[in-house]
Design an enzyme around this catalytic site. Structure first.
Site, PDB file in Angstrom:
ATOM      1  NE  ARG A  76      -4.128  -1.920   2.036  1.00  0.00           N
ATOM      2  CZ  ARG A  76      -3.498  -3.013   2.748  1.00  0.00           C
ATOM      3  NH1 ARG A  76      -2.236  -3.138   3.486  1.00  0.00           N
ATOM      4  NH2 ARG A  76      -4.408  -4.204   2.741  1.00  0.00           N
ATOM      5  CE  LYS A 119      -1.486  13.394 -14.850  1.00  0.00           C
ATOM      6  NZ  LYS A 119      -1.994  13.813 -16.141  1.00  0.00           N
ATOM      7  CD  GLU A 160       6.223  16.712 -23.118  1.00  0.00           C
ATOM      8  OE1 GLU A 160       5.493  17.423 -22.606  1.00  0.00           O
ATOM      9  OE2 GLU A 160       5.922  15.444 -23.503  1.00  0.00           O
ATOM     10  CE  LYS A 210       4.270  17.276 -14.568  1.00  0.00           C
ATOM     11  NZ  LYS A 210       4.478  16.090 -15.235  1.00  0.00           N
ATOM     12  CD  GLU A 262      -4.899  16.083 -16.552  1.00  0.00           C
ATOM     13  OE1 GLU A 262      -3.994  15.567 -16.165  1.00  0.00           O
ATOM     14  OE2 GLU A 262      -5.651  16.100 -17.619  1.00  0.00           O
ATOM     15  NE  ARG A 303      -0.539  16.575 -13.375  1.00  0.00           N
ATOM     16  CZ  ARG A 303       0.129  16.044 -12.683  1.00  0.00           C
ATOM     17  NH1 ARG A 303      -0.011  15.913 -11.380  1.00  0.00           N
ATOM     18  NH2 ARG A 303       1.219  15.092 -13.188  1.00  0.00           N
ATOM     19  CG  ASN A 360      -3.042  17.091 -21.140  1.00  0.00           C
ATOM     20  OD1 ASN A 360      -2.056  16.331 -20.919  1.00  0.00           O
ATOM     21  ND2 ASN A 360      -4.270  17.021 -20.551  1.00  0.00           N
ATOM     22  CG  HIS A 399       0.482  15.947 -24.661  1.00  0.00           C
ATOM     23  ND1 HIS A 399       1.378  17.172 -24.563  1.00  0.00           N
ATOM     24  CD2 HIS A 399       1.503  15.225 -24.154  1.00  0.00           C
ATOM     25  CE1 HIS A 399       2.408  16.900 -24.030  1.00  0.00           C
ATOM     26  NE2 HIS A 399       2.489  15.425 -23.747  1.00  0.00           N
ATOM     27  CG  HIS A 449      -1.998  11.435 -26.376  1.00  0.00           C
ATOM     28  ND1 HIS A 449      -2.867  12.125 -25.173  1.00  0.00           N
ATOM     29  CD2 HIS A 449      -0.750  11.181 -25.814  1.00  0.00           C
ATOM     30  CE1 HIS A 449      -1.802  12.180 -24.046  1.00  0.00           C
ATOM     31  NE2 HIS A 449      -0.561  11.707 -24.594  1.00  0.00           N
ATOM     32  CG  HIS A 489       5.262  11.486 -25.841  1.00  0.00           C
ATOM     33  ND1 HIS A 489       3.820  11.558 -25.833  1.00  0.00           N
ATOM     34  CD2 HIS A 489       5.522  12.760 -24.803  1.00  0.00           C
ATOM     35  CE1 HIS A 489       3.445  12.464 -25.101  1.00  0.00           C
ATOM     36  NE2 HIS A 489       4.293  13.084 -24.432  1.00  0.00           N
TER      37      HIS A 489
HETATM   38  N1  LIG Z   1       4.285  10.280 -15.434  1.00  0.00           N
HETATM   39  C1  LIG Z   1       4.329  11.274 -16.264  1.00  0.00           C
HETATM   40  O1  LIG Z   1       3.675  12.277 -15.804  1.00  0.00           O
HETATM   41  C2  LIG Z   1       4.761  11.114 -17.748  1.00  0.00           C
HETATM   42  C3  LIG Z   1       5.015  12.293 -18.540  1.00  0.00           C
HETATM   43  C4  LIG Z   1       5.541  12.097 -19.873  1.00  0.00           C
HETATM   44  C5  LIG Z   1       5.671  10.907 -20.227  1.00  0.00           C
HETATM   45  N2  LIG Z   1       5.378   9.888 -19.460  1.00  0.00           N
HETATM   46  C6  LIG Z   1       6.035   8.542 -19.794  1.00  0.00           C
HETATM   47  O2  LIG Z   1       7.549   8.304 -19.944  1.00  0.00           O
HETATM   48  C7  LIG Z   1       7.692   7.283 -20.998  1.00  0.00           C
HETATM   49  C8  LIG Z   1       8.839   8.125 -22.049  1.00  0.00           C
HETATM   50  O3  LIG Z   1       9.926   8.482 -21.305  1.00  0.00           O
HETATM   51  P1  LIG Z   1      11.406   8.895 -22.210  1.00  0.00           P
HETATM   52  O4  LIG Z   1      11.153   9.307 -23.141  1.00  0.00           O
HETATM   53  O5  LIG Z   1      12.177   8.976 -20.710  1.00  0.00           O
HETATM   54  O6  LIG Z   1      11.407   7.402 -22.638  1.00  0.00           O
HETATM   55  P2  LIG Z   1      12.530   6.084 -21.989  1.00  0.00           P
HETATM   56  O7  LIG Z   1      12.459   5.733 -20.532  1.00  0.00           O
HETATM   57  O8  LIG Z   1      12.175   4.814 -22.853  1.00  0.00           O
HETATM   58  O9  LIG Z   1      13.906   6.418 -22.406  1.00  0.00           O
HETATM   59  C9  LIG Z   1      14.309   6.618 -23.749  1.00  0.00           C
HETATM   60  C10 LIG Z   1      15.612   5.743 -24.037  1.00  0.00           C
HETATM   61  O10 LIG Z   1      16.726   6.360 -23.413  1.00  0.00           O
HETATM   62  C11 LIG Z   1      17.528   5.526 -22.836  1.00  0.00           C
HETATM   63  N3  LIG Z   1      18.087   6.299 -21.791  1.00  0.00           N
HETATM   64  C12 LIG Z   1      17.721   6.666 -20.657  1.00  0.00           C
HETATM   65  N4  LIG Z   1      18.765   7.634 -20.182  1.00  0.00           N
HETATM   66  C13 LIG Z   1      19.822   7.453 -20.684  1.00  0.00           C
HETATM   67  C14 LIG Z   1      20.979   8.037 -20.895  1.00  0.00           C
HETATM   68  N5  LIG Z   1      21.188   8.964 -19.789  1.00  0.00           N
HETATM   69  N6  LIG Z   1      21.989   7.892 -21.694  1.00  0.00           N
HETATM   70  C15 LIG Z   1      21.685   6.993 -22.678  1.00  0.00           C
HETATM   71  N7  LIG Z   1      20.415   6.513 -22.994  1.00  0.00           N
HETATM   72  C16 LIG Z   1      19.566   6.476 -22.098  1.00  0.00           C
HETATM   73  C17 LIG Z   1      16.520   4.577 -22.380  1.00  0.00           C
HETATM   74  O11 LIG Z   1      17.204   3.278 -21.789  1.00  0.00           O
HETATM   75  C18 LIG Z   1      15.650   4.367 -23.337  1.00  0.00           C
HETATM   76  O12 LIG Z   1      16.161   3.204 -24.594  1.00  0.00           O
HETATM   77  C19 LIG Z   1       6.497   6.837 -21.534  1.00  0.00           C
HETATM   78  O13 LIG Z   1       6.286   5.631 -21.034  1.00  0.00           O
HETATM   79  C20 LIG Z   1       5.363   7.984 -21.121  1.00  0.00           C
HETATM   80  O14 LIG Z   1       4.097   7.606 -20.902  1.00  0.00           O
HETATM   81  C21 LIG Z   1       4.987  10.113 -18.150  1.00  0.00           C
HETATM   82 ZN   LIG Z   2       4.219  14.839 -23.125  1.00  0.00          ZN
END
Ligand SMILES: NC(=O)c1ccc[n+]([C@@H]2O[C@H](COP(=O)([O-])OP(=O)(O)OC[C@H]3O[C@@H](n4cnc5c(N)ncnc54)[C@H](O)[C@@H]3O)[C@@H](O)[C@H]2O)c1
Ligand SMILES: [Zn+2]
Length: 359
Positions: A120, A142, A184, A226, A236, A240, A244, A247, A251, A263
């Site tokens: 939990r 999130k 972003e 943020k 949200e 918040r 988007n 987005h 999306h 993305h």
């Molecule tokens: N929680 C939220 O508010 C929120 C907001 C936006 C996106 N997201 C989520 O985030 C995810 C995307 O995140 P992302 O763009 O970081 O992608 P990711 O986590 O897949 O990372 C992208 C790539 O970079 C590599 N990598 C990471 N750090 C590195 C570094 N320092 N050097 C070399 N390679 C590195 C990773 O291994 C991966 O292959 C999605 O799942 C999305 O839904 C969440």
């Molecule tokens: Zn985004």
């Protein structure tokens, strides 16, 4: 080191920017954590950067167990969340043991969700390693995983105890990932801070070459914005949703491309179209979409649907937007800029005008 505070009552926490991985352990000592830490990461990040973090955690007296998740969005699911629970149970983790998410947004979302649900809720720390994770996903609480029927369909609002960022790890990040994060960053300028938008315009080369001061500045300002939005509307209920911007169409583009597009690239296109829609709706003059488009293009991000491998039709995009989970009461809400630095969340947009833009 720069500290940005996220103010959420007893769930408030600090984002520490530029603090370095080498003394991360010491800076977790005042959080009242137990001795055991599970470091959740992937093989890519582990190989490049984990040693320094593990050493510093051990030096600060923590026992560190590493949990490795394969690299990729397709592993952000309940099966891999379950593998985290299993590792924690086998190794006798209790409610005070902490989870440290060390990676991009995929690792952050998955680890946060596991932390929110294991017993939990156990403490969790974000150590983001992509630009996108530093400026967006690691801040705001999130967390979640994907379901075969939709992205981020299972999740929880769950705030970390601290976020630690070392901008030096961005040096190993592939260029496309850096640009994806930049979309972003540009978003924050458009919706919230015109001066920041200008800074991005005037300092493109420094930012893209990862000049120390410039990178710290964009991470810090993005986190401040943020944090500001999230502390006013954590769940949200209204404001918040301003995050988007770009987005809604973004999306729909990701869906049309079956998630083969990054993305940030989809968001970049989405921002340009949303800004044009704002102009056609009479919310702003042409200079706003023109400037958005110019800046997005200057950063090497796409601005037009025509670059897509499966260019969606207007009907396809509109129907995907409709089933997006953010659609409420039948009509999709759009975030539309009124000038550079300000935007509104509105249902008052004209379908025909959007259709004309997309065609
Ligand atoms: N929680 C939220 O508010 C929120 C907001 C936006 C996106 N997201 C989520 O985030 C995810 C995307 O995140 P992302 O763009 O970081 O992608 P990711 O986590 O897949 O990372 C992208 C790539 O970079 C590599 N990598 C990471 N750090 C590195 C570094 N320092 N050097 C070399 N390679 C590195 C990773 O291994 C991966 O292959 C999605 O799942 C999305 O839904 C969440
Ligand atoms: Zn985004």
């Amino acid at each position: 080191m720069h500290i940005v505070k996220v103010s959420l009552g007893d769930r408030s926490y600090d984002i520490e920017i530029g603090s370095g991985l080498d003394d991360a352990g010491a800076r977790l000592q005042d959080l009242g954590l137990g001795k055991k830490i599970a470091l959740v990461t992937n093989p890519t990040v582990k190989k490049l950067h984990a040693q320094r973090l593990v050493d510093s955690l051990k030096k600060a007296g923590f026992t560190v167990m590493s949990i490795d998740i394969p690299d990729g969005e397709q592993y952000k699911n309940l099966d891999w969340a379950n593998s985290i629970y299993t590792a924690l149970l086998i190794n006798g983790f209790d409610r005070k043991s902490a989870l440290v998410a060390f990676g991009g947004g995929v690792i952050g979302d998955l680890t946060g969700f596991a932390a929110a649900t294991f017993m939990r809720g156990v403490p969790f720390i974000q150590v983001p390693t992509t630009l996108l994770a530093m400026v967006d996903s690691s801040v705001g609480g999130k967390t979640g995983v994907n379901h075969p029927m939709g992205k981020n369909m299972i999740g929880a609002f769950y705030q970390p105890k601290k976020v630690i960022m070392d901008q030096d790890v961005l040096r190993s990040l592939p260029k496309e990932e850096l640009l994806s994060g930049m979309a972003e960053v540009i978003k924050y300028g458009v919706i919230w801070d015109g001066a920041f938008f200008e800074y991005l315009d005037n300092n493109r080369e420094r930012i893209l070459s990862l000049d120390h001061e410039a990178v710290i500045h964009i991470i810090r300002r993005s986190c401040e914005i943020k944090a500001d939005v999230v502390s006013k509307d954590e769940r949200e209920g209204g404001l918040r949703a301003i995050l988007n911007f770009g987005h809604t169409i973004g999306h729909a583009i990701e869906t049309a491309e079956n998630y083969t597009i990054r993305h940030g690239y989809a968001v970049a296109i989405g921002m340009v179209y949303a800004a044009r829609l704002a102009q056609n709706t009479g919310l702003c003059d042409a200079s706003v979409p023109d400037r958005v488009e110019r800046l997005v293009a200057a950063y090497g991000l796409p601005t037009n649907l025509d670059v897509l491998s499966h260019r969606p039709t207007a009907t396809e995009l509109m129907s995907t937007m409709q089933i997006d989970k953010k659609a409420e009461g039948g009509k999709v809400k759009f975030v539309l800029p009124t000038r550079i630095g300000e935007a509104v969340i509105t249902k008052a947009w004209d379908e025909r005008q959007l259709q004309e833009l997309i065609v």
